[in-house]
Design a protein around this motif. Structure first.
Motif, PDB file in Angstrom:
ATOM      1  N   HIS A   6       0.927  -1.232   0.067  1.00 22.80           N
ATOM      2  CA  HIS A   6      -0.132   0.115   0.047  1.00 22.80           C
ATOM      3  C   HIS A   6       0.869   1.310   0.115  1.00 22.80           C
ATOM      4  CE1 HIS A   6      -3.810  -2.335   0.712  1.00 22.80           C
ATOM      5  NE2 HIS A   6      -2.955  -2.837   1.643  1.00 22.80           N
ATOM      6  N   THR A  74       0.088  -4.040  13.472  1.00 24.04           N
ATOM      7  CA  THR A  74      -1.041  -4.345  12.816  1.00 24.04           C
ATOM      8  C   THR A  74      -1.999  -3.637  12.980  1.00 24.04           C
ATOM      9  OG1 THR A  74      -0.141  -6.561  12.527  1.00 24.04           O
ATOM     10  CG2 THR A  74      -2.389  -6.312  11.877  1.00 24.04           C
ATOM     11  N   ASP A  77      -6.622  -4.372   8.826  1.00 24.85           N
ATOM     12  CA  ASP A  77      -6.239  -5.372   7.571  1.00 24.85           C
ATOM     13  C   ASP A  77      -4.860  -5.099   7.074  1.00 24.85           C
ATOM     14  OD1 ASP A  77      -7.132  -2.885   6.431  1.00 24.85           O
ATOM     15  OD2 ASP A  77      -7.893  -3.753   4.500  1.00 24.85           O
ATOM     16  N   VAL A  78      -4.267  -4.013   7.700  1.00 26.90           N
ATOM     17  CA  VAL A  78      -2.850  -3.837   7.207  1.00 26.90           C
ATOM     18  C   VAL A  78      -1.831  -4.073   8.120  1.00 26.90           C
ATOM     19  CG1 VAL A  78      -3.614  -1.985   5.554  1.00 26.90           C
ATOM     20  CG2 VAL A  78      -2.781  -1.208   7.989  1.00 26.90           C
ATOM     21  N   SER A  96      -0.776  -5.483   3.035  1.00 30.26           N
ATOM     22  CA  SER A  96      -1.899  -6.339   3.662  1.00 30.26           C
ATOM     23  C   SER A  96      -1.318  -7.750   3.266  1.00 30.26           C
ATOM     24  CB  SER A  96      -3.150  -6.219   2.652  1.00 30.26           C
ATOM     25  OG  SER A  96      -3.620  -4.922   2.849  1.00 30.26           O
TER      26      SER A  96
END
Length: 160
Positions: A6, A74, A77-78, A96
């Motif tokens: 990302h 964390t 979701d990343v 992810s």
């Protein structure tokens, strides 16, 4: 398996972003532009909070010579991974990564960090590289099309 990348951030030892690049693809509508802006702010925040985690780990273990700090945090979701250069600059990678494949992909993430590190060092140590000409502003941000191209190639190689 592929890694969904990302964001890549390079921060100097004071925590100021030197390079920040997002890899999420969105369209050109106003709604997607607003969503992209929100994601950029989220990644910027994650990069800065990860610096705090790195600082804590550096204080706890002053004798380690490993540049790879692994999973820093964390959130949702990343996952955020860190790598510290000898100069104190930090590489932060927001990904992810499914939890069931994290052991396999940790090696891939470490290899990606090492390649980005080598690319960064070759850019900075190039005697023909004019950092002043490539700066976007007086803060020292990297604005090198060649560096962007190499980072894109690395991201594409690890995302496929």
């Amino acid at each position: 398996m592929s890694i969904v990348l990302h964001c890549l951030a390079i921060l100097n030892r004071q925590g100021t972003p030197v390079y920040m690049r997002t890899f999420d693809s969105t369209g050109r509508s106003a709604e997607t532009a607003a969503k992209q802006q929100d994601q950029c702010v989220k990644y910027h925040y994650l990069a800065h909070t990860s610096c705090d985690v790195i600082e804590e780990r550096l204080l706890q273990n002053k004798t380690s010579s490993d540049l790879y700090f692994g999973l820093l945090q964390t959130i949702g979701d990343v996952s955020v991974y860190g790598y510290v250069l000898n100069t104190g600059n930090r590489l932060i990678l927001v990904t992810s990564v499914p939890a069931e494949s994290s052991a396999v992909q940790t090696a891939e993430i470490k290899a990606l960090f090492q390649q980005i590190h080598a690319t960064y060092v070759s850019l900075i140590c190039n005697p023909f590289y004019d950092m002043a000409a490539d700066m976007m502003d007086h803060l020292g941000n990297i604005n090198s099309p060649k560096f962007d191209s190499i980072v894109d190639d690395l991201v594409n190689a690890y995302s496929s």
